[in-house]
Design a protein around this motif. Structure first.
Motif, PDB file in Angstrom:
ATOM      1  N   GLN A  54      27.459  61.407 -13.637  1.00 27.16           N
ATOM      2  CA  GLN A  54      26.632  61.274 -12.445  1.00 27.16           C
ATOM      3  C   GLN A  54      27.470  60.965 -11.204  1.00 27.16           C
ATOM      4  OE1 GLN A  54      23.570  58.412 -13.419  1.00 27.16           O
ATOM      5  NE2 GLN A  54      22.357  59.951 -14.450  1.00 27.16           N
ATOM      6  N   ASP A  55      28.669  61.514 -11.136  1.00 31.06           N
ATOM      7  CA  ASP A  55      29.515  61.237  -9.972  1.00 31.06           C
ATOM      8  C   ASP A  55      29.278  62.216  -8.833  1.00 31.06           C
ATOM      9  OD1 ASP A  55      30.656  63.521 -10.956  1.00 31.06           O
ATOM     10  OD2 ASP A  55      32.659  62.693 -11.254  1.00 31.06           O
ATOM     11  N   GLY A  56      28.424  63.227  -9.026  1.00 31.94           N
ATOM     12  CA  GLY A  56      28.099  64.162  -7.959  1.00 31.94           C
ATOM     13  C   GLY A  56      29.191  65.144  -7.617  1.00 31.94           C
ATOM     14  N   ALA A  57      30.252  65.220  -8.411  1.00 31.67           N
ATOM     15  CA  ALA A  57      31.371  66.088  -8.081  1.00 31.67           C
ATOM     16  C   ALA A  57      31.019  67.563  -8.233  1.00 31.67           C
ATOM     17  CB  ALA A  57      32.580  65.762  -8.960  1.00 31.67           C
ATOM     18  N   TYR A  63      18.640  58.833   2.731  1.00 33.15           N
ATOM     19  CA  TYR A  63      18.133  59.938   1.922  1.00 33.15           C
ATOM     20  C   TYR A  63      17.873  59.502   0.474  1.00 33.15           C
ATOM     21  CZ  TYR A  63      18.472  63.790   5.291  1.00 33.15           C
ATOM     22  OH  TYR A  63      18.274  64.646   6.347  1.00 33.15           O
ATOM     23  N   GLU A  64      18.664  58.590  -0.039  1.00 30.65           N
ATOM     24  CA  GLU A  64      18.400  58.077  -1.388  1.00 30.65           C
ATOM     25  C   GLU A  64      17.032  57.400  -1.427  1.00 30.65           C
ATOM     26  OE1 GLU A  64      20.354  55.138  -4.799  1.00 30.65           O
ATOM     27  OE2 GLU A  64      21.141  55.119  -2.751  1.00 30.65           O
ATOM     28  N   ASP A  65      16.751  56.583  -0.424  1.00 33.46           N
ATOM     29  CA  ASP A  65      15.469  55.881  -0.358  1.00 33.46           C
ATOM     30  C   ASP A  65      14.320  56.862  -0.169  1.00 33.46           C
ATOM     31  OD1 ASP A  65      13.826  53.415  -0.052  1.00 33.46           O
ATOM     32  OD2 ASP A  65      13.556  54.191   1.981  1.00 33.46           O
ATOM     33  N   TRP A  66      14.484  57.832   0.709  1.00 36.85           N
ATOM     34  CA  TRP A  66      13.428  58.819   0.932  1.00 36.85           C
ATOM     35  C   TRP A  66      13.145  59.620  -0.338  1.00 36.85           C
ATOM     36  CZ3 TRP A  66      14.145  61.555   6.353  1.00 36.85           C
ATOM     37  CH2 TRP A  66      14.031  60.583   7.371  1.00 36.85           C
ATOM     38  N   ALA A  67      14.218  60.051  -1.009  1.00 36.32           N
ATOM     39  CA  ALA A  67      14.029  60.879  -2.205  1.00 36.32           C
ATOM     40  C   ALA A  67      13.357  60.092  -3.325  1.00 36.32           C
ATOM     41  CB  ALA A  67      15.374  61.437  -2.669  1.00 36.32           C
ATOM     42  N   LEU A  68      13.751  58.836  -3.510  1.00 34.76           N
ATOM     43  CA  LEU A  68      13.090  58.013  -4.511  1.00 34.76           C
ATOM     44  C   LEU A  68      11.634  57.769  -4.130  1.00 34.76           C
ATOM     45  CD1 LEU A  68      15.887  55.391  -5.311  1.00 34.76           C
ATOM     46  CD2 LEU A  68      15.056  57.222  -6.802  1.00 34.76           C
ATOM     47  N   GLY A  69      11.389  57.648  -2.816  1.00 39.01           N
ATOM     48  CA  GLY A  69      10.015  57.472  -2.362  1.00 39.01           C
ATOM     49  C   GLY A  69       9.154  58.672  -2.682  1.00 39.01           C
ATOM     50  N   ALA A  82      18.323  61.881  -5.516  1.00 40.80           N
ATOM     51  CA  ALA A  82      18.631  60.502  -5.122  1.00 40.80           C
ATOM     52  C   ALA A  82      19.778  59.940  -5.938  1.00 40.80           C
ATOM     53  CB  ALA A  82      17.393  59.619  -5.279  1.00 40.80           C
ATOM     54  N   GLU A  83      19.774  60.189  -7.245  1.00 40.39           N
ATOM     55  CA  GLU A  83      20.752  59.572  -8.129  1.00 40.39           C
ATOM     56  C   GLU A  83      22.097  60.280  -8.138  1.00 40.39           C
ATOM     57  OE1 GLU A  83      18.687  59.647 -11.829  1.00 40.39           O
ATOM     58  OE2 GLU A  83      17.407  57.924 -11.340  1.00 40.39           O
ATOM     59  N   LEU A  84      22.091  61.609  -8.030  1.00 40.17           N
ATOM     60  CA  LEU A  84      23.338  62.367  -8.160  1.00 40.17           C
ATOM     61  C   LEU A  84      23.980  62.734  -6.832  1.00 40.17           C
ATOM     62  CD1 LEU A  84      22.636  64.849 -11.095  1.00 40.17           C
ATOM     63  CD2 LEU A  84      23.546  62.530 -11.155  1.00 40.17           C
ATOM     64  N   GLU A  85      23.176  62.940  -5.797  1.00 44.57           N
ATOM     65  CA  GLU A  85      23.730  63.424  -4.544  1.00 44.57           C
ATOM     66  C   GLU A  85      23.718  62.385  -3.429  1.00 44.57           C
ATOM     67  OE1 GLU A  85      22.690  67.466  -3.411  1.00 44.57           O
ATOM     68  OE2 GLU A  85      21.671  67.728  -5.327  1.00 44.57           O
TER      69      GLU A  85
END
Length: 326
Positions: free
Chosen positions: A299-302, A22-28, A11-14
């Protein structure tokens, strides 16, 4: 890493800033022991958020908040579980060609491309797509001799420069555990499902690139990349420079398997281009100069783009940007 940690990291990196759903689902999931238990019943290699979420969507999981999808997931897990176990995350993002192109264009003469983890082979056609590079000095456009139905856009950062030409690709081949045929509607539908929910432009690009590949299919070999690499490399035409490349692939190998691949590709007479997350090949990431933003923005996901084991750039995971390290 626990399932909760894995999903929170995703959620935080990708997903952050890339897919709100997907950020919300992953944190969930990261805060939900019940769903974590379902995911924990899968083989370790099948617990990735991308795969779990795509499998759910393939059976009609409702888009929206985690609060909406959670009851659906609990009620339909018996249908989702077999998809996760039989499918894999074979995201085939043609946009990554935009960050590979500057390295490929620097190769003199004809080029033979060999991609490991090729999926359906969409990244084997960098010479057939059109490109728009946007940087501080303006816009650079490149197009193949034939009209390009695929246009890839890439931002130039940190002094990165656009290539001056397209490569002369005379041979293209790939290795994948389960190569996908874009002419097969079922396979194409799975590739489409792997694209994150909000990314409609990527779905359109997938279909356009699939048409290019279907018109002139590459040589795709089913098998383990460590077992097939040398054999397939020997089939490349000797008059061409062999380029072995991969993007977002080695993370699915164990550390010993990764090292085996590094040793095998290093023994070949080839140029090796790797485009992977920074944790995948730490010996390459450690060579990034300390002055780059990589050191201050962890944490820029690069991804880290490297040529023969030497980092040359940071890139957007879907080819959105390329940043020079020189």
């Amino acid at each position: 890493m626990t399932i909760a940690e894995h999903y929170r990291r995703f959620a935080e990196l990708e997903a952050h800033g890339v897919s709100g759903i997907y950020e919300d689902w992953a944190l969930g999931v990261a805060g939900d022991p019940v769903v974590q238990a379902l995911v924990g019943g899968l083989p370790p290699a099948k617990r990735q958020p991308n795969l779990v979420f795509a499998a759910a969507r393939s059976h009609g999981a409702p888009l929206g908040s985690y609060g909406n999808v959670r009851p659906w997931l609990l009620a339909n897990w018996q249908r989702v579980d077999p998809v996760i176990r039989t499918r894999s995350t074979q995201t085939n993002e043609a946009g990554r060609c935009a960050v590979l192109l500057p390295q490929l264009a620097a190769v003199e003469g004809p080029v033979a491309l060999l991609e490991v983890g090729a999926s359906a082979g969409l990244c084997l056609y960098p010479d057939r797509y059109g490109y728009t590079y946007q940087g501080a000095d303006g816009t650079v456009r490149l197009n193949p001799p034939q009209a390009a139905d695929v246009l890839l856009e890439c931002e130039l950062r940190g002094g990165a420069t656009a290539p001056a030409r397209l490569p002369e690709v005379v041979w293209r081949a790939g290795i994948d555990l389960n190569p996908l045929d874009v002419a097969d509607p079922v396979s194409l539908r799975w590739l489409q499902t792997l694209i994150w929910p909000e990314h409609e432009a990527r779905r359109r690009r997938l279909h356009a690139a699939a048409a290019v590949v279907a018109a002139d299919p590459p040589l795709l070999v089913a098998g383990d990349l460590n077992k097939e690499l040398e054999k397939l490399a020997r089939q490349a035409p000797p008059e061409a420079t062999l380029v072995v490349f991969h993007s977002a692939v080695l993370a699915y190998l164990t550390p010993p398997e990764r090292q085996q691949f590094v040793d095998r590709v290093g023994a070949l007479d080839c140029i090796w281009l790797s485009n992977e997350g920074r944790q995948v090949l730490p010996e390459i990431t450690a060579r990034i100069p300390h002055r780059t933003p990589h050191r201050t923005k962890p944490q820029d996901g690069a991804f880290v783009l490297a040529r023969n084991g030497v980092p040359v750039g940071l890139t957007g995971p879907h080819g959105q940007y390329t940043q020079s390290l020189s």
